[in-house]
Each structure stands twice: as C-alpha cells, then as structure tokens.
Design a protein around this motif. Structure first.
Motif, PDB file in Angstrom:
ATOM      1  N   GLN A   1      -1.908  -8.583 -15.520  1.00  0.00           N
ATOM      2  CA  GLN A   1      -0.473  -8.850 -15.432  1.00  0.00           C
ATOM      3  C   GLN A   1      -0.133  -9.308 -14.027  1.00  0.00           C
ATOM      4  O   GLN A   1      -0.954  -9.222 -13.115  1.00  0.00           O
ATOM      5  N   GLU A   2       1.069  -9.845 -13.874  1.00  0.00           N
ATOM      6  CA  GLU A   2       1.480 -10.379 -12.579  1.00  0.00           C
ATOM      7  C   GLU A   2       1.649  -9.266 -11.550  1.00  0.00           C
ATOM      8  O   GLU A   2       1.936  -8.114 -11.888  1.00  0.00           O
ATOM      9  N   THR A   3       1.505  -9.630 -10.272  1.00  0.00           N
ATOM     10  CA  THR A   3       1.627  -8.675  -9.173  1.00  0.00           C
ATOM     11  C   THR A   3       3.069  -8.207  -9.028  1.00  0.00           C
ATOM     12  O   THR A   3       3.999  -8.997  -9.092  1.00  0.00           O
ATOM     13  N   GLU A   4       3.228  -6.912  -8.821  1.00  0.00           N
ATOM     14  CA  GLU A   4       4.574  -6.381  -8.642  1.00  0.00           C
ATOM     15  C   GLU A   4       4.997  -6.438  -7.180  1.00  0.00           C
ATOM     16  O   GLU A   4       4.228  -6.808  -6.301  1.00  0.00           O
ATOM     17  N   ASP A   5       6.237  -6.048  -6.925  1.00  0.00           N
ATOM     18  CA  ASP A   5       6.783  -6.022  -5.572  1.00  0.00           C
ATOM     19  C   ASP A   5       5.950  -5.099  -4.675  1.00  0.00           C
ATOM     20  O   ASP A   5       5.656  -3.960  -5.042  1.00  0.00           O
ATOM     21  N   ASP A   6       5.576  -5.572  -3.485  1.00  0.00           N
ATOM     22  CA  ASP A   6       4.693  -4.829  -2.578  1.00  0.00           C
ATOM     23  C   ASP A   6       5.267  -3.478  -2.177  1.00  0.00           C
ATOM     24  O   ASP A   6       4.551  -2.470  -2.130  1.00  0.00           O
ATOM     25  N   GLU A   7       6.563  -3.434  -1.885  1.00  0.00           N
ATOM     26  CA  GLU A   7       7.184  -2.182  -1.424  1.00  0.00           C
ATOM     27  C   GLU A   7       7.156  -1.129  -2.528  1.00  0.00           C
ATOM     28  O   GLU A   7       6.865   0.039  -2.284  1.00  0.00           O
ATOM     29  N   HIS A   8       7.439  -1.559  -3.746  1.00  0.00           N
ATOM     30  CA  HIS A   8       7.436  -0.636  -4.876  1.00  0.00           C
ATOM     31  C   HIS A   8       6.030  -0.087  -5.111  1.00  0.00           C
ATOM     32  O   HIS A   8       5.834   1.111  -5.334  1.00  0.00           O
ATOM     33  N   LEU A   9       5.037  -0.976  -5.029  1.00  0.00           N
ATOM     34  CA  LEU A   9       3.638  -0.574  -5.191  1.00  0.00           C
ATOM     35  C   LEU A   9       3.248   0.451  -4.123  1.00  0.00           C
ATOM     36  O   LEU A   9       2.618   1.472  -4.412  1.00  0.00           O
ATOM     37  N   HIS A  10       3.631   0.204  -2.892  1.00  0.00           N
ATOM     38  CA  HIS A  10       3.291   1.069  -1.761  1.00  0.00           C
ATOM     39  C   HIS A  10       3.859   2.473  -1.964  1.00  0.00           C
ATOM     40  O   HIS A  10       3.168   3.483  -1.751  1.00  0.00           O
ATOM     41  N   GLU A  11       5.115   2.560  -2.366  1.00  0.00           N
ATOM     42  CA  GLU A  11       5.762   3.870  -2.550  1.00  0.00           C
ATOM     43  C   GLU A  11       5.131   4.644  -3.694  1.00  0.00           C
ATOM     44  O   GLU A  11       4.916   5.852  -3.603  1.00  0.00           O
ATOM     45  N   ARG A  12       4.858   3.967  -4.801  1.00  0.00           N
ATOM     46  CA  ARG A  12       4.241   4.651  -5.938  1.00  0.00           C
ATOM     47  C   ARG A  12       2.842   5.155  -5.578  1.00  0.00           C
ATOM     48  O   ARG A  12       2.454   6.259  -5.950  1.00  0.00           O
ATOM     49  N   LEU A  13       2.083   4.345  -4.843  1.00  0.00           N
ATOM     50  CA  LEU A  13       0.732   4.745  -4.452  1.00  0.00           C
ATOM     51  C   LEU A  13       0.783   5.953  -3.518  1.00  0.00           C
ATOM     52  O   LEU A  13      -0.033   6.877  -3.638  1.00  0.00           O
ATOM     53  N   LYS A  14       1.729   5.959  -2.620  1.00  0.00           N
ATOM     54  CA  LYS A  14       1.857   7.071  -1.674  1.00  0.00           C
ATOM     55  C   LYS A  14       2.081   8.393  -2.413  1.00  0.00           C
ATOM     56  O   LYS A  14       1.480   9.417  -2.075  1.00  0.00           O
ATOM     57  N   GLN A  15       2.921   8.362  -3.432  1.00  0.00           N
ATOM     58  CA  GLN A  15       3.184   9.572  -4.227  1.00  0.00           C
ATOM     59  C   GLN A  15       1.914  10.016  -4.972  1.00  0.00           C
ATOM     60  O   GLN A  15       1.592  11.206  -5.021  1.00  0.00           O
TER      61      GLN A  15
END
Length: 426
Positions: A400-414
């Motif tokens: 699937q297409e790449t999502e927004d970088d900031e959203h990805l970063h926050e979810r990964l951090k959690q």
C-alpha cells in the motif's frame, strides 16, 4: 582518436543521422545508446566507412575515413557484429587467421610466422586455443563470438567497433566478452565504440555514453550524467527507477512494470511465529524489502522470511533461499508482539540482556526512507532502555502507499514503548 564532425545522412532521401559530432580518445570506450529507430546502427556504419554521410566527415587519426584504402582501413579498424553467419565450415584457427588478411601481400597471400604468432596470441587472450582444430559451426554462440573477437584482435586495430555484440549471449558470456574488450582498452590502448541495448551493461563497461534520440545527440558524457531517470524516461518513453550498484558507482536502472504493488488482504500478524526457546520467524508470501542492522550480515535484502535463533531452528526451516536468518546462541528467550494494527506490526525477542526487534510495514518504502526510519527506530529504543541491541530489521511488504511520516513516527514510538515493557526491558 576518432572525430565525428557534424555528420548527416541515411538511406536514399531518408535522413536518419541529423548533425552528430563527438570525438573518442585513444584507449577510451564509448557506448552508443538509444531506442529502436534512433540511428545507432546507422551511425556505426558511418563511423566504419560502410555508409558515407551526405555531409560532415569521420576522421581516424586526423584523416577522413574515406581517404583510406580498404586494406589500410582494416589495419586501423575492426568491426565485431552482434552475430556472424559463416557459410563455410572453417576451423577456429582458420577463422582467426582471416584477421591477418589486411597484412598479407602478393598473389599467394601466404600466412607468415608473424601472422601465426599473432593468431596464437589472440586465441590465447580470448581463451579459444582449445577449439583451434574444431569447426566454427561446432561451437556455441558465446564461443563463436569469442572467436570473432580473436579475429578482430588479429587485425591489430587501433579502433574496434561493436554492433550489439552481446545480444545473443547469456550472462556469463556477456561478462567474459566485455571483460576481454575492456582489458584491451587498458593494456593495448584500444579505442572502442559500441552500440548497446542494455543501458546497465553500457554503464558498467563504458567510459562515456552517447544517447541518441531520433538521429540527434540527446547527451554525451559520463554514465552518471547521461543515465538519469528523467532523461531515460523521456527518450525511451518508459518508466525506470534508479538503483545503486552494490560495489560500483556506475548508475543502474530498472524498469517499472505496469500494475505494480497493490493493496493486499494478507494479514501481517499471521506471519510471526515464536518457536519455544529456539527463536522466532516472520514469513509472508509477499516479497519483503528488508533493511537489517546486523553487525556482520547487515544491509538490504529481498526475502520472504526472517528468522533468528538457534542453529537447530535454522536447520528445521524451509525455503533457505527466501530466508534471512541470524544465528543466536541457545538459552532462554522471551518474545513479545505489538501487532494490533494490520499495517504496522512490531516483534521482539530478548535473549539474556540483548534485544532483537523487527518492524514490518504493509506500505511501500524507498531504501532511503528505510535508512532514515532505522535511525529513528534505534533512537526510540535507546531512549527507553540501556539494553544491547543485537540487531533490528525493517521489512516493507510494498502492499500500500506510504503514509504520513509524522503519523508513522508517533505510532512506532508508542509500539516501541509497549513492546519493551512486555519484554521487561524497561
């Protein structure tokens, strides 16, 4: 030196070459590229003297090519075509001897000792001495092409022209032939001009490239200047993607098929499996683009499966070619997963005071994005724990297409925080 000065012409009233100029220095390898119908073969015929341009001129060593008599020109220049059909069944040695014809004199045109010395030398260079008594028709296509290269070298030319010489050869013969020719440019200062269909091979072997478009020079220069995706997309009217050669700076391009990666119903969480105290694996039918931080065996890989743990586990697993596996010593291991989101899952293993963590994404990521994300991944872990990181992997399934970088970063951090907590690492 070969100088091509504003040549124009073609066949009859049809102008194919439209004002092309360039020069090639001694010991240089120039590759000619362009789509079908762009004038590559016609240009080569004009350089060889086989086709006279309507205007402009081609000069060898400062003299117009048309001023040379046939035998004198053959002593200066040899041509290696993509395939040679020989009607008579001459032996390999006889075929190579034909390359000495420009130097033979008199009615009998006998082969001299000097001719045979050169014939034996070039047969050795091209590794065809073993076939010297065999008929040329008994050899494979790749072996025949080496014989014809030996014949060309027997002319002792200053200039060698190649007309798609590797078109009918398999990978090994392509490499062998071009390695031989490239070596001659270095050792004998042979000047080579070759027409190529394969832009990647041309990039690896040629010092400079001439890109043709509808009979005109689109660009002539170093491979990394000529082979830009934008320029190749425009001239060839197709989509290409740039790649980095693992050992060389030469640019490489890959075509992009229509109907590429599409959304898939595959569930990432179904791919992970813990194997008791032996280790863990992750496997999908979808190829994964993996970036590994492993100290000894890190880098980028295309694999369908990831694994880490004991040698016993590795020996039990199938599909060795599609598996990226990292050995770890035996002993108690603790596993945990953060796979509640189907488009991003995180798996971890704690072995003593060492951590192994895998991030699997459903989206498409470039290699550059993966490297950037790996740095962020490491930083997140080190903010949470002081435990040693055995290795990390980021695997992109390109579904699937790449999502927004900031959203990805926050979810990964959690997810990192929750996974480390589950592993008793914080």
């Amino acid at each position: 030196m070969i100088q091509v000065k504003e040549i124009r012409g073609g066949y009859g009233e049809k102008e194919i070459i439209r004002g092309i100029s360039f020069k090639v220095n001694q010991g240089e390898f120039l590759g000619i590229l362009g789509p079908n119908g762009s004038g590559k073969s016609t240009l080569l015929k004009m350089i060889s003297g086989l086709l006279e341009p309507d205007s402009g001129e081609v000069c060898l060593s400062g003299q117009p090519i048309q001023s040379y008599r046939p035998k004198a020109l053959a002593q200066k220049m040899a041509v290696l075509p993509q395939k040679t059909d020989q009607a008579f069944s001459f032996t390999v040695e006889e075929t190579v001897q034909f390359g000495r014809y420009p130097y033979q004199k008199g009615w009998l045109q006998a082969v001299t000792q000097e001719d045979m010395r050169i014939v034996n030398k070039v047969m050795e260079q091209t590794d065809v001495t073993q076939f010297k008594g065999q008929s040329i028709h008994e050899l494979s296509g790749g072996e025949q092409q080496r014989v014809y290269l030996a014949q060309s070298l027997a002319q002792q030319p200053e200039y060698l022209l190649l007309d798609e010489p590797t078109s009918f050869l398999d990978l090994a013969y392509q490499k062998d032939l071009l390695d031989l020719i490239k070596e001659e440019t270095t050792s004998s200062r042979l000047t080579v001009i070759g027409v190529f269909h394969d832009v990647n091979i041309a990039s690896l072997y040629c010092d400079r490239l001439l890109l043709l478009d509808e009979g005109k020079t689109e660009m002539v220069g170093l491979p990394h200047h000529v082979l830009t995706p934008e320029r190749i997309n425009s001239v060839y009217e197709t989509n290409v993607t740039p790649l980095q050669h693992p050992r060389r700076a030469n640019p490489q391009l890959t075509i992009e098929p229509a109907g590429g990666s599409v959304a898939s119903n595959a569930k990432l969480a179904d791919g992970w499996k813990a194997h008791g105290g032996e280790g863990m694996t992750f496997s999908l039918k979808q190829p994964l683009r993996i970036l590994s931080s492993h100290q000894k065996n890190g880098g980028f890989f295309w694999k369908r499966s990831l694994g880490t743990g004991s040698e016993m586990l590795r020996d039990e697993l199938d599909d060795r070619e599609g598996l990226l596996f990292y050995d770890q010593t035996s002993g108690p291991k603790q596993f945990a997963a953060e796979d509640t989101d189907d488009d991003m899952v995180l798996y971890g293993m704690r072995h003593q005071e060492e951590l192994t963590m895998w991030l699997v994404l459903k989206e498409s990521m470039s290699d550059g994005q993966s490297v950037q994300l790996m740095g962020q991944f490491v930083h997140m872990i080190k903010q949470e724990t002081s435990m040693f990181i055995h290795h990390l992997c980021i695997a992109a399934a390109n579904m699937q297409e790449t999502e927004d970088d900031e959203h990805l970063h926050e979810r990964l951090k959690q997810k990192v925080h929750l996974l480390l907590f589950s592993l008793n690492a914080i």
